[in-house]
Design a protein around this motif. Structure first.
Motif, PDB file in Angstrom:
ATOM      1  N   ILE A 214      63.217  33.397 -18.696  1.00 20.08           N
ATOM      2  CA  ILE A 214      63.787  34.444 -17.866  1.00 20.08           C
ATOM      3  C   ILE A 214      65.297  34.499 -18.078  1.00 20.08           C
ATOM      4  O   ILE A 214      65.982  33.479 -18.057  1.00 20.08           O
ATOM      5  CB  ILE A 214      63.474  34.200 -16.379  1.00 20.08           C
ATOM      6  CG1 ILE A 214      61.958  34.094 -16.170  1.00 20.08           C
ATOM      7  CG2 ILE A 214      64.051  35.318 -15.518  1.00 20.08           C
ATOM      8  CD1 ILE A 214      61.173  35.312 -16.615  1.00 20.08           C
ATOM      9  N   TYR A 217      69.377  40.345 -16.008  1.00 19.99           N
ATOM     10  CA  TYR A 217      69.215  41.739 -16.417  1.00 19.99           C
ATOM     11  C   TYR A 217      70.281  42.121 -17.440  1.00 19.99           C
ATOM     12  O   TYR A 217      71.462  41.800 -17.283  1.00 19.99           O
ATOM     13  CB  TYR A 217      69.315  42.660 -15.204  1.00 19.99           C
ATOM     14  CG  TYR A 217      69.240  44.118 -15.561  1.00 19.99           C
ATOM     15  CD1 TYR A 217      68.019  44.730 -15.809  1.00 19.99           C
ATOM     16  CD2 TYR A 217      70.402  44.891 -15.662  1.00 19.99           C
ATOM     17  CE1 TYR A 217      67.948  46.077 -16.153  1.00 19.99           C
ATOM     18  CE2 TYR A 217      70.338  46.244 -15.998  1.00 19.99           C
ATOM     19  CZ  TYR A 217      69.113  46.821 -16.248  1.00 19.99           C
ATOM     20  OH  TYR A 217      69.044  48.151 -16.600  1.00 19.99           O
ATOM     21  N   SER A 246      59.574  44.948 -16.257  1.00 25.39           N
ATOM     22  CA  SER A 246      60.760  44.382 -15.627  1.00 25.39           C
ATOM     23  C   SER A 246      62.059  44.876 -16.245  1.00 25.39           C
ATOM     24  O   SER A 246      63.060  45.049 -15.541  1.00 25.39           O
ATOM     25  CB  SER A 246      60.693  42.856 -15.690  1.00 25.39           C
ATOM     26  OG  SER A 246      59.633  42.382 -14.890  1.00 25.39           O
ATOM     27  N   THR A 247      62.090  45.102 -17.563  1.00 29.58           N
ATOM     28  CA  THR A 247      63.344  45.538 -18.183  1.00 29.58           C
ATOM     29  C   THR A 247      63.702  46.973 -17.807  1.00 29.58           C
ATOM     30  O   THR A 247      64.808  47.433 -18.087  1.00 29.58           O
ATOM     31  CB  THR A 247      63.294  45.415 -19.720  1.00 29.58           C
ATOM     32  OG1 THR A 247      62.223  46.225 -20.221  1.00 29.58           O
ATOM     33  CG2 THR A 247      63.104  43.968 -20.143  1.00 29.58           C
ATOM     34  N   LEU A 252      66.951  43.433 -12.337  1.00 27.15           N
ATOM     35  CA  LEU A 252      65.864  42.464 -12.283  1.00 27.15           C
ATOM     36  C   LEU A 252      65.924  41.492 -13.461  1.00 27.15           C
ATOM     37  O   LEU A 252      65.924  41.909 -14.619  1.00 27.15           O
ATOM     38  CB  LEU A 252      64.513  43.182 -12.286  1.00 27.15           C
ATOM     39  CG  LEU A 252      63.270  42.286 -12.222  1.00 27.15           C
ATOM     40  CD1 LEU A 252      63.279  41.411 -10.981  1.00 27.15           C
ATOM     41  CD2 LEU A 252      61.993  43.126 -12.285  1.00 27.15           C
ATOM     42  N   ALA A 254      64.403  39.032 -16.154  1.00 24.10           N
ATOM     43  CA  ALA A 254      63.143  39.266 -16.862  1.00 24.10           C
ATOM     44  C   ALA A 254      63.111  38.513 -18.178  1.00 24.10           C
ATOM     45  O   ALA A 254      64.129  38.003 -18.651  1.00 24.10           O
ATOM     46  CB  ALA A 254      62.979  40.764 -17.143  1.00 24.10           C
ATOM     47  N   LYS A 255      61.915  38.456 -18.767  1.00 24.27           N
ATOM     48  CA  LYS A 255      61.823  38.053 -20.162  1.00 24.27           C
ATOM     49  C   LYS A 255      62.466  39.158 -20.998  1.00 24.27           C
ATOM     50  O   LYS A 255      62.352  40.336 -20.676  1.00 24.27           O
ATOM     51  CB  LYS A 255      60.358  37.854 -20.580  1.00 24.27           C
ATOM     52  CG  LYS A 255      59.619  36.806 -19.775  1.00 24.27           C
ATOM     53  CD  LYS A 255      58.257  36.496 -20.380  1.00 24.27           C
ATOM     54  CE  LYS A 255      57.334  37.700 -20.447  1.00 24.27           C
ATOM     55  NZ  LYS A 255      56.942  38.208 -19.119  1.00 24.27           N
ATOM     56  N   TYR A 349      61.147  39.268  -6.415  1.00 23.86           N
ATOM     57  CA  TYR A 349      60.411  39.146  -7.679  1.00 23.86           C
ATOM     58  C   TYR A 349      61.192  38.282  -8.670  1.00 23.86           C
ATOM     59  O   TYR A 349      60.612  37.455  -9.387  1.00 23.86           O
ATOM     60  CB  TYR A 349      60.146  40.535  -8.247  1.00 23.86           C
ATOM     61  CG  TYR A 349      59.176  40.573  -9.402  1.00 23.86           C
ATOM     62  CD1 TYR A 349      58.204  39.595  -9.581  1.00 23.86           C
ATOM     63  CD2 TYR A 349      59.216  41.625 -10.323  1.00 23.86           C
ATOM     64  CE1 TYR A 349      57.311  39.648 -10.634  1.00 23.86           C
ATOM     65  CE2 TYR A 349      58.330  41.689 -11.391  1.00 23.86           C
ATOM     66  CZ  TYR A 349      57.388  40.697 -11.535  1.00 23.86           C
ATOM     67  OH  TYR A 349      56.506  40.750 -12.586  1.00 23.86           O
ATOM     68  N   ALA A 350      62.498  38.461  -8.721  1.00 23.49           N
ATOM     69  CA  ALA A 350      63.319  37.642  -9.615  1.00 23.49           C
ATOM     70  C   ALA A 350      63.223  36.169  -9.254  1.00 23.49           C
ATOM     71  O   ALA A 350      63.133  35.298 -10.130  1.00 23.49           O
ATOM     72  CB  ALA A 350      64.769  38.112  -9.558  1.00 23.49           C
ATOM     73  N   LYS A 353      59.928  34.794 -10.522  1.00 25.09           N
ATOM     74  CA  LYS A 353      59.967  34.607 -11.966  1.00 25.09           C
ATOM     75  C   LYS A 353      60.696  33.311 -12.330  1.00 25.09           C
ATOM     76  O   LYS A 353      60.221  32.522 -13.171  1.00 25.09           O
ATOM     77  CB  LYS A 353      60.679  35.790 -12.638  1.00 25.09           C
ATOM     78  CG  LYS A 353      59.923  37.098 -12.678  1.00 25.09           C
ATOM     79  CD  LYS A 353      60.881  38.218 -13.059  1.00 25.09           C
ATOM     80  CE  LYS A 353      60.180  39.520 -13.329  1.00 25.09           C
ATOM     81  NZ  LYS A 353      59.575  39.560 -14.659  1.00 25.09           N
TER      82      LYS A 353
END
Length: 396
Positions: A214, A217, A246-247, A252, A254-255, A349-350, A353
């Motif tokens: 992760i 952003y 997510s991107t 956020l 994300a991967k 959500y972050a 993750k």
């Protein structure tokens, strides 16, 4: 074959980059050189130019007097369109011939000064932009080409802006410093990205990302997605494509994998697009054929999809090909839109993750990580659907 577009403003030093790529083994197609060839003495191209602009555009030896022609067309839009109508189709035909003659495992670098201005970026697997500060470009044009400074600045101003070129660039090469610096960057790009990208595309092999990691952003994700969407639409004949996942949600974590969704009318249509997507650098991922059905929509057939992933080691992509109006297609869009308008959900959500990703770092993949998120995702989607039901622009 990997198709690479190379561009940059006048005086930026594209020839330095294209020359190095040729040394490394690329097949370089130089549009400027072809533009000269198609109006060389004895060609029908030169005949048509003279017919359009008169004998005054010929030098004493019968060749094209380029400065004389430039004086006519540079400040006259109609004259420039006339010239382009003569030259561009011939250059295009010759380019096609050279691409067709290249080996199947070639990395073809198409050097096009006006690639951005002519909207050509989606035709390539990758676009490289060579950049040099304006003042250095002016200095080079005056010193090396003998241009008047005012003429150099006028020509630079008539081309695409830095912002327009950045929007088209998958790779931005700074050529404003020492020559050795940009050459080293090109060497690294060749070894780490272009060679494996070509092999993966030719063998229809996806680039494997590995265990989930992760990151914060990245504000560059939307622009990257826009370039990918244009590429996918060019390959599919204009299929609807959206940035999801997510991107696509500002702020956020994300991967670093861009998720795109292609809408089709049926899975049969999705299968018909598979070859074109693979040729464009998005081979099929056969292990990912369906989404996880939510308890309220248990019909497994309505969750089936096709997934393509990127062959490019420099830009991981998951391309979800879903039937329009099936549950997963709709949920992907409403979840994205709901998250964009609910910052506290983004924060939650972050945090999830960042908590889960380290627990599955040794997996070598993201399957168990995704499974671990499912309970939160199911609950979040229920909240998103309830939100969407209260909005006139959504039908649920």
């Amino acid at each position: 074959m990997l198709r690479v577009g190379l561009t940059g403003g006048i005086g930026s030093g594209k020839s330095t980059v294209s020359g190095r790529l040729a040394e490394l083994g690329a097949v370089v197609i130089d549009s400027d050189l072809l533009a000269r060839e198609v109006v060389a003495p004895g060609t029908d191209g030169l005949r048509d130019v003279v017919a359009a602009f008169g004998e005054g555009v010929l030098a004493e030896d019968g060749s094209l007097d380029r400065p004389a022609l430039a004086k006519i067309v540079f400040s006259d839009d109609d004259a420039r369109r006339t010239l382009n109508a003569i030259v561009h189709p011939r250059v295009g035909a010759r380019t096609g011939e050279m691409m067709a003659a290249a080996p199947s495992d070639a990395i073809v670098v198409h050097d096009v000064p006006l690639l951005v201005e002519n909207g050509m970026a989606p035709a390539y697997h990758l676009v490289l932009v060579v950049d040099t500060p304006v003042e250095e470009r002016v200095r080079r044009l005056v010193a090396a080409r003998g241009m008047a400074e005012a003429d150099a600045r006028s020509r630079i101003a008539a081309q695409a802006s830095d912002e327009q070129r950045r929007a088209a660039a998958d790779v931005w090469l700074d050529n404003g410093g020492e020559r050795a610096v940009v050459l080293a960057e090109v060497d690294g790009l060749w070894e780490r990205r272009l060679l494996p990208f070509e092999a993966n595309t030719r063998e229809q092999r996806v680039h494997r990302v590995g265990a989930p990691k992760i990151v914060d952003y990245d504000p560059a994700w939307p622009a990257q997605a826009a370039r990918l969407i244009a590429r996918v639409q060019a390959a599919t004949g204009g299929a609807p494509v959206e940035h999801i996942g997510s991107t696509s949600i500002p702020g956020l974590a994300a991967k670093d994998i861009v998720d795109l969704q292609v809408g089709v009318d049926s899975l049969e249509e999705a299968d018909k697009l598979a070859h074109a997507l693979a040729e464009a650098g998005f081979p099929r991922c056969p292990e990912a054929l369906s989404d996880t059905a939510l308890p309220s929509h248990p019909d497994p057939e309505l969750w089936r999809k096709r997934v393509h992933c990127s062959a490019d080691p420099g830009r991981p992509v998951n391309l979800h090909v879903r039937v329009r109006e099936w549950p997963a297609w709709r949920y992907a869009l409403v979840f994205r839109d709901w998250m964009r308008t609910h910052p506290h959900e983004v924060t939650a959500y972050a945090a999830l993750k960042r908590e889960l990703a380290p627990a599955f770092a040794a997996d070598g993949g993201a399957t168990r990580y995704a499974d671990a998120k499912d309970p939160w995702m199911h609950a979040a989607l229920a909240r998103a659907v309830a939100w969407a039901g209260g909005h006139a622009d959504r039908s649920w």
